[in-house]
Design a protein around this motif. Structure first.
Motif, PDB file in Angstrom:
ATOM      1  N   SER A 231      24.905  45.465  40.270  1.00 34.09           N
ATOM      2  CA  SER A 231      24.967  46.763  39.578  1.00 34.09           C
ATOM      3  C   SER A 231      26.384  47.315  39.572  1.00 34.09           C
ATOM      4  O   SER A 231      26.863  47.849  38.558  1.00 34.09           O
ATOM      5  N   LEU A 232      27.050  47.199  40.718  1.00 32.54           N
ATOM      6  CA  LEU A 232      28.432  47.678  40.797  1.00 32.54           C
ATOM      7  C   LEU A 232      29.332  46.872  39.865  1.00 32.54           C
ATOM      8  O   LEU A 232      30.199  47.429  39.189  1.00 32.54           O
ATOM      9  N   ALA A 233      29.112  45.565  39.810  1.00 38.32           N
ATOM     10  CA  ALA A 233      29.937  44.717  38.936  1.00 38.32           C
ATOM     11  C   ALA A 233      29.793  45.134  37.483  1.00 38.32           C
ATOM     12  O   ALA A 233      30.787  45.261  36.748  1.00 38.32           O
ATOM     13  N   ARG A 234      28.577  45.350  37.031  1.00 47.16           N
ATOM     14  CA  ARG A 234      28.360  45.739  35.632  1.00 47.16           C
ATOM     15  C   ARG A 234      28.929  47.134  35.361  1.00 47.16           C
ATOM     16  O   ARG A 234      29.412  47.421  34.267  1.00 47.16           O
ATOM     17  N   CYS A 235      28.857  47.997  36.351  1.00 48.50           N
ATOM     18  CA  CYS A 235      29.425  49.340  36.196  1.00 48.50           C
ATOM     19  C   CYS A 235      30.942  49.270  36.023  1.00 48.50           C
ATOM     20  O   CYS A 235      31.507  49.954  35.170  1.00 48.50           O
ATOM     21  N   LEU A 236      31.607  48.443  36.816  1.00 51.73           N
ATOM     22  CA  LEU A 236      33.059  48.298  36.704  1.00 51.73           C
ATOM     23  C   LEU A 236      33.446  47.713  35.346  1.00 51.73           C
ATOM     24  O   LEU A 236      34.437  48.123  34.741  1.00 51.73           O
ATOM     25  N   ALA A 237      32.661  46.738  34.877  1.00 47.48           N
ATOM     26  CA  ALA A 237      32.965  46.114  33.586  1.00 47.48           C
ATOM     27  C   ALA A 237      32.813  47.104  32.439  1.00 47.48           C
ATOM     28  O   ALA A 237      33.538  47.021  31.437  1.00 47.48           O
ATOM     29  N   ALA A 238      31.882  48.044  32.567  1.00 50.90           N
ATOM     30  CA  ALA A 238      31.628  49.008  31.495  1.00 50.90           C
ATOM     31  C   ALA A 238      32.461  50.275  31.616  1.00 50.90           C
ATOM     32  O   ALA A 238      32.397  51.137  30.735  1.00 50.90           O
ATOM     33  N   CYS A 239      33.240  50.402  32.682  1.00 54.04           N
ATOM     34  CA  CYS A 239      34.004  51.625  32.907  1.00 54.04           C
ATOM     35  C   CYS A 239      35.002  51.852  31.772  1.00 54.04           C
ATOM     36  O   CYS A 239      35.599  50.917  31.241  1.00 54.04           O
ATOM     37  N   ARG A 240      35.195  53.111  31.384  1.00 55.91           N
ATOM     38  CA  ARG A 240      36.049  53.456  30.247  1.00 55.91           C
ATOM     39  C   ARG A 240      37.528  53.446  30.603  1.00 55.91           C
ATOM     40  O   ARG A 240      38.373  53.656  29.725  1.00 55.91           O
ATOM     41  N   ARG A 241      37.867  53.241  31.839  1.00 56.25           N
ATOM     42  CA  ARG A 241      39.266  53.205  32.259  1.00 56.25           C
ATOM     43  C   ARG A 241      39.518  51.936  33.063  1.00 56.25           C
ATOM     44  O   ARG A 241      38.601  51.399  33.686  1.00 56.25           O
ATOM     45  N   PRO A 242      40.759  51.446  33.064  1.00 58.14           N
ATOM     46  CA  PRO A 242      41.070  50.267  33.882  1.00 58.14           C
ATOM     47  C   PRO A 242      40.773  50.527  35.349  1.00 58.14           C
ATOM     48  O   PRO A 242      41.023  51.622  35.866  1.00 58.14           O
ATOM     49  N   VAL A 243      40.228  49.506  36.020  1.00 56.28           N
ATOM     50  CA  VAL A 243      39.842  49.616  37.428  1.00 56.28           C
ATOM     51  C   VAL A 243      40.687  48.646  38.253  1.00 56.28           C
ATOM     52  O   VAL A 243      40.807  47.473  37.908  1.00 56.28           O
ATOM     53  N   ILE A 244      41.269  49.173  39.333  1.00 58.77           N
ATOM     54  CA  ILE A 244      42.031  48.352  40.272  1.00 58.77           C
ATOM     55  C   ILE A 244      41.266  48.331  41.583  1.00 58.77           C
ATOM     56  O   ILE A 244      40.909  49.386  42.115  1.00 58.77           O
ATOM     57  N   CYS A 245      40.995  47.145  42.105  1.00 56.46           N
ATOM     58  CA  CYS A 245      40.280  47.012  43.371  1.00 56.46           C
ATOM     59  C   CYS A 245      41.264  46.642  44.474  1.00 56.46           C
ATOM     60  O   CYS A 245      42.034  45.690  44.342  1.00 56.46           O
ATOM     61  N   GLY A 246      41.216  47.387  45.554  1.00 56.94           N
ATOM     62  CA  GLY A 246      41.975  47.052  46.764  1.00 56.94           C
ATOM     63  C   GLY A 246      41.010  47.109  47.924  1.00 56.94           C
ATOM     64  O   GLY A 246      40.866  48.148  48.570  1.00 56.94           O
ATOM     65  N   ILE A 247      40.340  45.992  48.188  1.00 55.28           N
ATOM     66  CA  ILE A 247      39.229  45.975  49.139  1.00 55.28           C
ATOM     67  C   ILE A 247      39.519  44.992  50.265  1.00 55.28           C
ATOM     68  O   ILE A 247      39.798  43.808  50.009  1.00 55.28           O
ATOM     69  N   GLY A 248      39.452  45.480  51.505  1.00 52.19           N
ATOM     70  CA  GLY A 248      39.566  44.599  52.658  1.00 52.19           C
ATOM     71  C   GLY A 248      40.960  44.048  52.835  1.00 52.19           C
ATOM     72  O   GLY A 248      41.970  44.721  52.605  1.00 52.19           O
ATOM     73  N   HIS A 249      41.010  42.775  53.256  1.00 55.79           N
ATOM     74  CA  HIS A 249      42.275  42.091  53.506  1.00 55.79           C
ATOM     75  C   HIS A 249      42.608  41.170  52.334  1.00 55.79           C
ATOM     76  O   HIS A 249      41.816  40.995  51.412  1.00 55.79           O
ATOM     77  N   GLU A 250      43.777  40.559  52.416  1.00 57.72           N
ATOM     78  CA  GLU A 250      44.238  39.709  51.315  1.00 57.72           C
ATOM     79  C   GLU A 250      43.299  38.534  51.065  1.00 57.72           C
ATOM     80  O   GLU A 250      43.100  38.122  49.922  1.00 57.72           O
ATOM     81  N   ASP A 251      42.708  37.976  52.125  1.00 59.78           N
ATOM     82  CA  ASP A 251      41.852  36.798  51.969  1.00 59.78           C
ATOM     83  C   ASP A 251      40.438  37.143  51.526  1.00 59.78           C
ATOM     84  O   ASP A 251      39.664  36.245  51.192  1.00 59.78           O
ATOM     85  N   ASP A 252      40.077  38.420  51.538  1.00 61.88           N
ATOM     86  CA  ASP A 252      38.708  38.815  51.167  1.00 61.88           C
ATOM     87  C   ASP A 252      38.605  38.956  49.650  1.00 61.88           C
ATOM     88  O   ASP A 252      39.373  39.706  49.030  1.00 61.88           O
ATOM     89  N   VAL A 253      37.650  38.248  49.053  1.00 64.38           N
ATOM     90  CA  VAL A 253      37.402  38.341  47.621  1.00 64.38           C
ATOM     91  C   VAL A 253      35.941  38.708  47.412  1.00 64.38           C
ATOM     92  O   VAL A 253      35.043  38.004  47.881  1.00 64.38           O
ATOM     93  N   THR A 254      35.703  39.811  46.727  1.00 65.07           N
ATOM     94  CA  THR A 254      34.350  40.267  46.443  1.00 65.07           C
ATOM     95  C   THR A 254      34.077  40.156  44.944  1.00 65.07           C
ATOM     96  O   THR A 254      34.986  39.899  44.142  1.00 65.07           O
ATOM     97  N   ILE A 255      32.825  40.359  44.575  1.00 70.46           N
ATOM     98  CA  ILE A 255      32.464  40.359  43.157  1.00 70.46           C
ATOM     99  C   ILE A 255      33.213  41.468  42.422  1.00 70.46           C
ATOM    100  O   ILE A 255      33.677  41.288  41.292  1.00 70.46           O
ATOM    101  N   ALA A 256      33.366  42.613  43.054  1.00 67.24           N
ATOM    102  CA  ALA A 256      34.103  43.716  42.432  1.00 67.24           C
ATOM    103  C   ALA A 256      35.539  43.310  42.131  1.00 67.24           C
ATOM    104  O   ALA A 256      36.097  43.678  41.088  1.00 67.24           O
ATOM    105  N   ASP A 257      36.160  42.535  43.023  1.00 71.08           N
ATOM    106  CA  ASP A 257      37.518  42.054  42.780  1.00 71.08           C
ATOM    107  C   ASP A 257      37.584  41.190  41.529  1.00 71.08           C
ATOM    108  O   ASP A 257      38.539  41.263  40.743  1.00 71.08           O
ATOM    109  N   LEU A 258      36.569  40.340  41.337  1.00 69.07           N
ATOM    110  CA  LEU A 258      36.573  39.417  40.208  1.00 69.07           C
ATOM    111  C   LEU A 258      36.366  40.143  38.882  1.00 69.07           C
ATOM    112  O   LEU A 258      36.884  39.726  37.841  1.00 69.07           O
TER     113      LEU A 258
END
Length: 396
Positions: A231-258
């Motif tokens: 749900s969060l992923a689809r929300c980010l994709a549909a957001c009307r403004r560019p989204v920058i994710c800064g989550i966790g550490h450098e090695d952590d990759v989440t769906i939101a990051d992608l």
């Protein structure tokens, strides 16, 4: 011999062997467990056969070699951010519950979190569903604003991540206005995060928001599981403004990051990527100013040289100057004409001879004795008659 100090269930002796009733034995076991076992412990296990009964969740905790029953009371269920499913790997904070009436031992679950294996499995499941839809394609990523006037920061408040982002924003580009939107960043809070982003997107034009930063400080990969939600992923994709994710550490990759338009290694890196560097901008402006000053100086010097040449040309072509030059030329021509004028010769004692028709005589061969001629002197004319002609002899 099974004895528990201070227990009321003291065994009777029969031929040197302790003797119990069933109730006494169970009470002794319970007292022993209560006194001899840690009141809380961590347990790594796999969930099997979860069943809800009267609001309580009963489950089996397994590790491949052994199993034990567990229970999450309904009052505790409401506090959990994660509800385990069949096959989930979990880390349980629990304590032992022993019912003496039937000698039943159960782990009472106080808190439960997905294990790293479960988190990564859920990550891959969501990724496999979203990737065919193109949500991760680089082509759909929007560029970040170059000079953002206002951005929104979605993160927990207060937090070290927020403090670092605010400090970085002040140092890099204090002209950008920051709108801080508090959100929970751990546990079963995906719906709250989605709601905050959707509300912010709907008001983006009114609020002047040009970009959104979704941030969370460091933590285990299990703590970041909320950012793997579909749900969060689809929300980010549909957001009307560019989204920058800064989550966790450098090695952590989440769906939101992608899905995000830009993935930063840390919350601070998100601000570094989004905001201009004031010191670099100042240096660039100083260099540009120097270049403009040099260019302007060259243009001014060239213009001055051109103007000077035009002034010289105007001076040379000024009517008064041209008239003076013309007068001087005419004076010279007049002097020359005067010098070459026959009258000038006449004034020196010479005369001009003309025949009766006024033709200038240049040779005695044009004359005959008795011919009438006219002599032109400096101050008049004289009529003459030729008496005799004496041609000059041949030269030596």
């Amino acid at each position: 011999m099974l004895t528990v100090p201070g227990s009321s269930a003291s065994p009777r002796q029969h031929d040197g062997i302790p003797r119990y009733t069933v109730a006494e034995l169970n009470q002794a076991i319970g007292a022993l467990l209560e006194r001899g076992f840690a009141p809380r412990f961590l347990l790594e296990a796999t969930v099997g056969r979860p069943q809800q009964k009267k609001g309580h969740l009963w489950l089996t905790l397994l590790d491949g070699q052994a199993s034990i029953q567990g229970v999450i009371w309904s009052s505790q269920m409401q506090k959990l951010g994660f509800v385990p499913q069949e096959g989930d790997g979990v880390v349980v904070v629990g304590k032992l519950n022993f019912w003496a009436a039937r000698a039943s031992l159960t782990v009472q679950v106080l808190d439960v979190r997905p294990s790293l294996t479960t988190v990564l499995r859920q990550f891959e499941q969501v990724r496999s569903r979203l990737e065919p839809e193109g949500l991760f394609d680089p082509e759909r990523k929007r560029p970040l604003p170059r000079w953002p006037r206002r951005i929104a920061l979605l993160t927990s408040v207060p937090s070290a991540a927020l403090a670092d982002m605010l400090r970085t924003a002040r140092e890099r580009w204090p002209a950008t206005d920051l709108l801080v939107v508090p959100i929970p960043v751990q546990g079963n809070v995906e719906a709250q995060i989605v709601g905050a982003i959707e509300s912010l997107g709907a008001q983006a034009d009114h609020l002047g928001i040009e970009a959104i930063v979704l941030a969370r400080g460091g933590g285990s990969r299990e703590d970041l599981a909320v950012f793997d939600g579909e749900s969060l992923a689809r929300c980010l994709a549909a957001c009307r403004r560019p989204v920058i994710c800064g989550i966790g550490h450098e090695d952590d990759v989440t769906i939101a990051d992608l899905v995000a338009d830009y993935r930063a290694a840390t919350p601070t890196a998100a601000l570094v990527a989004l905001l201009p560097d004031r010191s670099q901008v100042i240096r660039a402006l100083e260099q540009e100013r120097g270049h403009l000053q040099r260019t302007l100086a060259l243009r001014i010097a060239s213009a001055r040289q051109w103007l000077s040449a035009r002034q010289d040309q105007l001076q040379r072509l000024h009517p008064a100057r041209l008239l003076s030059q013309r007068r001087q030329w005419l004076d010279q021509r007049r002097q020359l004409l005067q010098a070459l004028s026959p009258r000038h010769l006449l004034a020196r004692g010479f005369s001009l001879l003309r025949d009766g028709e006024g033709r200038l005589l240049r040779s005695v061969s044009q004359l005959r004795p008795g011919t009438g001629i006219t002599a032109e002197l400096a101050d008049g004319r004289v009529a003459l008659e030729v008496q005799a002609i004496e041609p000059d002899g041949p030269g030596p």
